[in-house]
Design a protein around this motif. Sequence first.
Motif, short mmCIF file in Angstrom:
data_model
loop_
_atom_site.label_atom_id
_atom_site.label_comp_id
_atom_site.label_asym_id
_atom_site.label_seq_id
_atom_site.Cartn_x
_atom_site.Cartn_y
_atom_site.Cartn_z
N LYS A 167 -12.24 -2.16 -3.68
CA LYS A 167 -13.20 -3.15 -4.18
C LYS A 167 -12.51 -4.34 -4.80
CE LYS A 167 -15.29 -2.79 -8.19
NZ LYS A 167 -16.16 -2.39 -9.32
N THR A 168 -11.45 -4.08 -5.57
CA THR A 168 -10.86 -5.15 -6.39
C THR A 168 -9.81 -5.97 -5.66
OG1 THR A 168 -9.12 -3.70 -7.25
CG2 THR A 168 -11.23 -3.72 -8.43
N GLY A 169 -9.18 -5.39 -4.64
CA GLY A 169 -8.10 -6.09 -3.97
C GLY A 169 -6.81 -6.10 -4.76
N ILE A 170 -6.77 -5.38 -5.88
CA ILE A 170 -5.54 -5.28 -6.67
C ILE A 170 -4.49 -4.52 -5.86
CG2 ILE A 170 -4.53 -4.20 -8.73
CD1 ILE A 170 -7.21 -4.75 -10.14
N TYR A 171 -3.26 -5.00 -5.88
CA TYR A 171 -2.20 -4.32 -5.15
C TYR A 171 -1.88 -3.00 -5.84
CZ TYR A 171 2.23 -3.17 -3.02
OH TYR A 171 3.22 -2.51 -2.35
N ALA A 172 -2.04 -1.89 -5.10
CA ALA A 172 -1.79 -0.56 -5.65
C ALA A 172 -0.92 0.23 -4.69
CB ALA A 172 -3.10 0.17 -5.91
N SER A 173 0.29 0.52 -5.10
CA SER A 173 1.22 1.35 -4.33
C SER A 173 1.18 2.75 -4.91
CB SER A 173 2.64 0.78 -4.41
OG SER A 173 3.58 1.69 -3.89
N SER A 174 0.59 3.68 -4.16
CA SER A 174 0.39 5.03 -4.69
C SER A 174 0.94 6.08 -3.74
CB SER A 174 -1.11 5.29 -4.91
OG SER A 174 -1.62 4.47 -5.93
N ALA A 175 1.49 7.12 -4.34
CA ALA A 175 1.99 8.29 -3.59
C ALA A 175 2.95 7.85 -2.50
CB ALA A 175 0.84 9.12 -3.07
N ASN A 176 2.79 8.40 -1.31
CA ASN A 176 3.78 8.18 -0.26
C ASN A 176 3.30 7.25 0.85
OD1 ASN A 176 6.04 10.15 -1.04
ND2 ASN A 176 4.21 11.43 -1.19
N GLU A 177 2.42 6.33 0.50
CA GLU A 177 1.93 5.40 1.51
C GLU A 177 3.05 4.48 1.99
OE1 GLU A 177 0.06 1.73 -1.06
OE2 GLU A 177 -1.16 3.52 -0.85
N PRO A 178 3.05 4.15 3.27
CA PRO A 178 4.11 3.29 3.80
C PRO A 178 3.99 1.86 3.29
CG PRO A 178 2.43 3.67 5.47
CD PRO A 178 2.09 4.56 4.31
N THR A 179 5.11 1.17 3.21
CA THR A 179 5.13 -0.23 2.80
C THR A 179 5.82 -1.06 3.88
OG1 THR A 179 7.23 0.09 1.63
CG2 THR A 179 5.19 0.37 0.36
N GLN A 180 5.63 -2.36 3.80
CA GLN A 180 6.27 -3.28 4.74
C GLN A 180 7.50 -3.88 4.06
OE1 GLN A 180 5.42 -3.71 7.94
NE2 GLN A 180 3.84 -2.14 7.63
N PRO A 181 8.70 -3.42 4.41
CA PRO A 181 9.91 -3.90 3.75
C PRO A 181 10.17 -5.38 3.99
CG PRO A 181 10.31 -1.84 4.94
CD PRO A 181 8.98 -2.35 5.39
N ARG A 182 10.61 -6.07 2.93
CA ARG A 182 11.00 -7.48 3.03
C ARG A 182 12.50 -7.66 2.88
NH1 ARG A 182 7.55 -9.99 -1.68
NH2 ARG A 182 9.12 -11.63 -1.38
N THR A 183 13.15 -6.71 2.20
CA THR A 183 14.58 -6.82 1.95
C THR A 183 15.25 -5.49 2.28
OG1 THR A 183 14.47 -6.03 -0.33
CG2 THR A 183 14.08 -8.39 0.03
N ALA A 184 16.58 -5.49 2.23
CA ALA A 184 17.33 -4.26 2.48
C ALA A 184 16.99 -3.20 1.43
CB ALA A 184 18.83 -4.55 2.48
#
Length: 360
Positions: A167-184
């Motif tokens: 609902k809020t669109g707040i960035y939330a990184s939780s548990a083991n969800e994949p991310t999109q790497p930007r750096t090494a």
Amino acid sequence: MRLIRLLFCVLLGSPAMAQPAQNLILVTLDGVRWQEIFNGADSTLLFDPVFSRDTAGAHKQFWAATPTERRKRLTPFIWNTIGQQGQLYGNRQLGSRVNVSNPHWFSYPGYNEILTGYADDRIKSNDKIDNPNVTVLEFLNKQPGFAGKVSVFSSWDVIEAAVNEKKTGIYASSANEPTQPRTATDSLLSDITALYPRENGDGVRADFLTYFSARQYMKQNQPRVLFLSFDETDDLAHAGRYLDHLRMLQSIDGYLADLWKMIQKMPQYAGKTAILVTTDHGRGHTPKARWKDHGTKTADSYQIWMVTMGTGISATGEQKNGPVFFQNQIAATLAQLLGFDFKADHPVGKPIDTIVGANR
């Protein structure tokens, strides 16, 4: 509202008004008792091989003659830094009391109460159901200068529901969800997260990965509000692993020391940031095996604690006596530290005056 208060203070020449913080860090340590925070290791558990697999090692690492020495050994950042520069609440031996006000005494109801200032009885399980209430994070994300600058890093995946990421669109990184790497560094963290053993299942990320992911994000994006939620202390307690629970608590204390040291070198944060650390619920204590448990069937697990320091917070140290404070007061306190009055379409506990008095 914040600007109005500042102008009012300037016009009246009030010496008590402090500049609100520009940034805020909220940290939760799941299921950590006030007894360990204020007394250090509990000898009845530390020296029992049922709960501490290496009693000799436990003694060497955590034991000392007095509670003051033991607590500094267990959580040196809390006591050597926050204890000197901030405020600590919840030592019931000194008459300082902090309680949850929800009737359940377990995790999701506690996180909802922390974040919304409202003990909503609709939140009565740990099911991953999106929070119907307005959180202080959602409120702050709508304030000028804060949009897109509120972020959440949590080990337990239910936290992303508690903050209602959808609902809020707040960035939330939780548990083991994949991310999109930007750096090494991002790529390395992503790989470790994918490959590291998941002792507590897919819904829980190792706390060290939560911390280092949050630290990397802060370096890259410099959010103004960070909610950092750790989980393993509770998992280890439920498993009856007291020594490992203490080691995890000590590790998290080290993460907080590292984070605070890092942001003192960043112009965005140095001298402009407040931090508040607390827990979602307490645990049992009598008989000692009840330490593993919490909830309404476990006496006194409604008892919690909180510690805080930074911009706008006076250094009054360990609190004594005074009124009972409640978990539902934390949300408004967080907003007040940034100079805002948290309002929502549900009841909200009032700010804690001893923390935010200079900002009002």
